[in-house]
Design an enzyme around this catalytic site. Structure first.
Site, mmCIF file in Angstrom:
data_model
loop_
_atom_site.group_PDB
_atom_site.id
_atom_site.type_symbol
_atom_site.label_atom_id
_atom_site.label_comp_id
_atom_site.label_asym_id
_atom_site.label_seq_id
_atom_site.Cartn_x
_atom_site.Cartn_y
_atom_site.Cartn_z
ATOM 1 N N PRO A 26 38.944 -8.553 55.697
ATOM 2 C CA PRO A 26 39.868 -9.650 55.651
ATOM 3 C C PRO A 26 39.196 -10.891 55.079
ATOM 4 O O PRO A 26 38.143 -11.309 55.533
ATOM 5 C CB PRO A 26 40.198 -9.846 57.109
ATOM 6 C CG PRO A 26 39.806 -8.588 57.799
ATOM 7 C CD PRO A 26 38.887 -7.881 56.919
ATOM 8 N N GLU A 27 39.765 -11.436 54.047
ATOM 9 C CA GLU A 27 39.333 -12.750 53.537
ATOM 10 C C GLU A 27 40.323 -13.778 54.081
ATOM 11 O O GLU A 27 41.104 -13.451 54.975
ATOM 12 C CB GLU A 27 39.307 -12.724 51.999
ATOM 13 C CG GLU A 27 38.385 -11.632 51.465
ATOM 14 C CD GLU A 27 38.266 -11.600 49.948
ATOM 15 O OE1 GLU A 27 38.331 -12.675 49.325
ATOM 16 O OE2 GLU A 27 38.119 -10.503 49.389
#
Length: 270
Positions: A2-3
């Site tokens: 996840p960014e």
DNA sequence: CTACGTACCTGCCAGC
DNA sequence: TGCTGGCAGGTACGTA
């Protein structure tokens, strides 16, 4: 991981279910994460109200009355809001138990994530040293230009350094550099203000579009309700090595920068 | 200080 | 059908 977009999608997904509720306790099944989960987590948090959920870069901060729970999803983490009797699966490391039969479950196969209780989360070195938010007013081409003078590292590695700007990981660094027409190998200190202005705008628009589409699901990431994110369909370069550039049709190049897979168009990016 | 390389951990996939 | 190696949305640390 996840960014930033995936973390923001997670925040937006869990907040309506949890904000204002009281924490009854916690179940820790595995405490060996990047930072150890507090041995007394349940006792520390029980009886406190969740006032709000903030995001800082790729971190989520669950603000309680006397401190905060700091969460990072690492490379492979996700959060789910579930009824408390939901069967436990492998790598379901922590449950935060709220009232009204609500459970926030932290799942992270690779255990690069973080979940810990801190009395003063904003003072913690992990949070205090972070660069500005890319969607905030302190982030601009002028800022990137000023920060990068004399720096020899490839602009892609510079952009992914959370001490310069938070939230930009491997997917969105590749995408933003393509959108701005900048060669990811170019030394950060040898890019003009005009081009950094393009890059800052590209970072913003790529992140905003990704949030709109629920983030990017590749393998591990799912939204808190179990749904996928659909920005994967909008990726111009990430994961497309050897395929045709969407602008010029030339085959995209694959290289490694700072140990990370990098894809770019040698015709469109300079 | 800067710019690397490496380590942390599990799962999956290609290739033999 | 295994097995092995390499790779994966991140980050911090050690080394020169």
């Amino acid at each position: 991981m996840p960014e930033l977009p995936e973390v923001e999608v997670t925040r937006l997904g869990i907040s309506p279910h949890l904000s204002g509720k009281n924490l009854r306790g916690a179940i820790v099944r595995e405490s060996r994460l990047r930072l150890a989960v507090n041995a007394d987590l349940s006792a520390q948090v029980a009886g406190q109200k969740l006032e709000q959920i903030r995001r800082r870069g790729k971190y989520l901060l669950l603000d309680l009355q006397r401190g905060s729970i700091l969460i990072h999803l690492g490379m492979s983490g996700h959060l789910r809001v579930l009824p408390q009797d939901t069967p436990v699966e492998k790598h379901d490391h922590v449950d935060l138990l709220f009232d009204q039969d609500t459970c926030l479950r932290f799942h992270d196969p690779r255990r690069f994530g973080v979940l810990c209780w801190l009395k003063e989360v904003d003072a913690h070195p992990l949070i205090a040293r972070l660069g500005p938010e890319p969607l905030g007013d302190d982030f601009s081409g002028t800022y990137l230009h000023a920060q990068s003078r004399q720096r020899q590292i490839p602009v892609k590695a510079f952009l992914m350094d959370a001490h310069q700007v938070v939230g930009v990981g491997n997917i969105y660094a590749n995408e933003a550099l393509f959108a701005a027409g900048i060669d990811p190998r170019r030394p950060a200190g040898r890019i003009s203000l005009a081009r950094y202005t393009l890059l800052a705008a590209a970072v913003r628009s790529v992140l905003e579009a990704a949030i709109q589409q629920g983030g990017t699901t590749l393998r591990d990431f799912t939204r808190p309700d179990g749904r996928n994110g659909y920005f994967r369909l909008s990726l111009a370069v990430y994961g497309r090595e050897g395929q045709a550039c969407i602008r010029c049709g030339k085959a995209l190049q694959g290289i490694r920068i700072g140990g990370r897979a990098t894809t770019y168009c040698s015709h469109c990016q300079h």
